[in-house]
Enzyme design. Structure first.
Site, short mmCIF file in Angstrom:
data_model
loop_
_atom_site.label_atom_id
_atom_site.label_comp_id
_atom_site.label_asym_id
_atom_site.label_seq_id
_atom_site.Cartn_x
_atom_site.Cartn_y
_atom_site.Cartn_z
N GLY A 273 0.79 -1.23 0.00
CA GLY A 273 0.00 0.00 0.00
C GLY A 273 0.82 1.28 0.00
O GLY A 273 0.39 2.29 -0.55
N ASP B 195 0.98 3.67 4.39
CA ASP B 195 -0.13 4.27 3.67
C ASP B 195 -1.19 4.80 4.63
O ASP B 195 -1.59 5.95 4.57
CB ASP B 195 -0.75 3.28 2.66
N ASP C 27 -4.92 2.47 10.69
CA ASP C 27 -6.32 2.25 11.03
C ASP C 27 -6.37 1.94 12.53
O ASP C 27 -6.48 2.84 13.35
CB ASP C 27 -6.85 1.11 10.16
N LYS D 256 -6.73 7.33 10.23
CA LYS D 256 -8.17 7.33 10.47
C LYS D 256 -8.46 7.91 11.83
O LYS D 256 -7.74 7.67 12.79
CB LYS D 256 -8.73 5.91 10.36
N PHE E 67 -13.84 3.45 4.36
CA PHE E 67 -12.92 2.62 3.59
C PHE E 67 -12.50 3.35 2.32
O PHE E 67 -13.33 3.65 1.48
CB PHE E 67 -13.53 1.26 3.27
N VAL E 68 -11.22 3.65 2.21
CA VAL E 68 -10.74 4.43 1.07
C VAL E 68 -9.84 3.57 0.18
O VAL E 68 -9.19 2.63 0.63
CB VAL E 68 -9.97 5.69 1.54
N ARG F 245 -5.38 0.32 -6.70
CA ARG F 245 -4.13 0.92 -6.22
C ARG F 245 -3.62 2.00 -7.17
O ARG F 245 -2.90 2.91 -6.76
CB ARG F 245 -3.03 -0.14 -6.06
P1 IMP Z 1 -4.18 -1.56 11.08
O1 IMP Z 1 -3.26 -2.61 11.65
O2 IMP Z 1 -5.60 -1.73 11.53
O3 IMP Z 1 -3.67 -0.15 11.33
O4 IMP Z 1 -4.24 -1.85 9.52
C1 IMP Z 1 -3.54 -1.09 8.60
C2 IMP Z 1 -3.62 -1.73 7.23
O5 IMP Z 1 -4.97 -2.08 6.88
C3 IMP Z 1 -3.15 -0.73 6.19
O6 IMP Z 1 -1.75 -0.81 5.97
C4 IMP Z 1 -3.98 -1.11 4.98
O7 IMP Z 1 -3.34 -2.13 4.24
C5 IMP Z 1 -5.26 -1.68 5.56
N1 IMP Z 1 -6.33 -0.65 5.58
C6 IMP Z 1 -6.86 -0.05 6.68
N2 IMP Z 1 -7.82 0.83 6.33
C7 IMP Z 1 -7.90 0.80 4.98
C8 IMP Z 1 -8.73 1.51 4.01
O8 IMP Z 1 -9.57 2.37 4.31
N3 IMP Z 1 -8.50 1.21 2.70
C9 IMP Z 1 -7.59 0.27 2.30
N4 IMP Z 1 -6.79 -0.39 3.17
C10 IMP Z 1 -6.95 -0.14 4.50
MG MG Z 2 -4.84 -4.00 1.88
#
Ligand code: IMP
Ligand code: MG
Length: 185
Positions: free
Chosen positions: A46, A102, A105, A133, A154-155, A167
């Site tokens: 990403g 990228d 979340d 986020k 979700f983006v 992508r």
């Molecule tokens: P985290 O461990 O919950 O912070 O997950 C982060 C990963 O989830 C990012 O590196 C993305 O690959 C994926 N992700 C989280 N939110 C989104 C979104 O809104 N769009 C696309 N990928 C996302």
């Molecule tokens: Mg992904």
């Protein structure tokens, strides 16, 4: 022909806004790392689009390296248990490391990466995330450089995918809800 743009409900951040903000981040990073030769560590896949654009706005000698990780298990929510699919090519011991992500979340993936990299004794370790986020607060690591704080939607685009698609869109958009099953982060 399937036009990816038709799947986007709204544009959240335009290509022009991305360019402008990434230029600001690059200036700030250039100033903060003056006299140093940082290693940018991108998290595949990403962060790739952001990373190559960001690197070109940094007016310093930088090295680029990449890591690929995947969450364990079938859970759609990040659990924080992460497997390294591809490790860095080179040692970061004694180096100034800037992790480029990228989107943050839950922050669990990033927390694992940061803890793993810290064990390798870099001289310094900072984080640059294009997107954060808004729900991200408590447990995640603090982020030194943030491109944009965005709502909890979700983006896709600009490196971010849904089921490996979108992508290559040059902007960040919100996927039309009927296309998004909510199970593919
Ligand atoms: P985290 O461990 O919950 O912070 O997950 C982060 C990963 O989830 C990012 O590196 C993305 O690959 C994926 N992700 C989280 N939110 C989104 C979104 O809104 N769009 C696309 N990928 C996302
Ligand atoms: Mg992904």
């Amino acid at each position: 022909m399937h036009d990816l743009n038709d799947d986007i409900a709204k544009i959240l951040i335009s290509a022009e806004q991305l360019t402008r903000r990434i230029g600001e981040l690059g200036q700030q990073i250039t100033a903060d790392y003056r006299g140093k030769e940082p290693v940018l560590v991108g998290v595949l896949k990403g962060a790739v689009v952001f990373m190559v654009d960001l690197a070109r706005t940094i007016d310093l000698p930088v090295e680029l390296d990449f890591m690929a990780v995947s969450s364990y298990g079938a859970s759609t929510q990040s659990t924080g248990v992460v497997r390294i699919l591809k490790d860095l090519d080179r040692s970061i011991s004694g180096r100034d490391v800037l992790v480029v992500e990228d989107i943050v979340d839950s922050g669990l993936t990033l927390r694992y990466i940061v803890e793993n990299l810290r064990d390798r004794q870099p001289a310094s370790l900072r984080i640059c995330a294009l997107l954060r986020k808004q729900k991200v607060r408590a447990p995640g690591p603090s982020i030194d450089y943030v491109g944009f704080d965005i709502p909890d939607e979700f983006v896709v685009g600009y490196g971010l995918d849904y089921a490996e698609q979108y992508r290559n869109l040059p902007y960040l958009g919100v996927l039309r809800p009927e296309l998004y099953r909510g199970d593919q982060v």
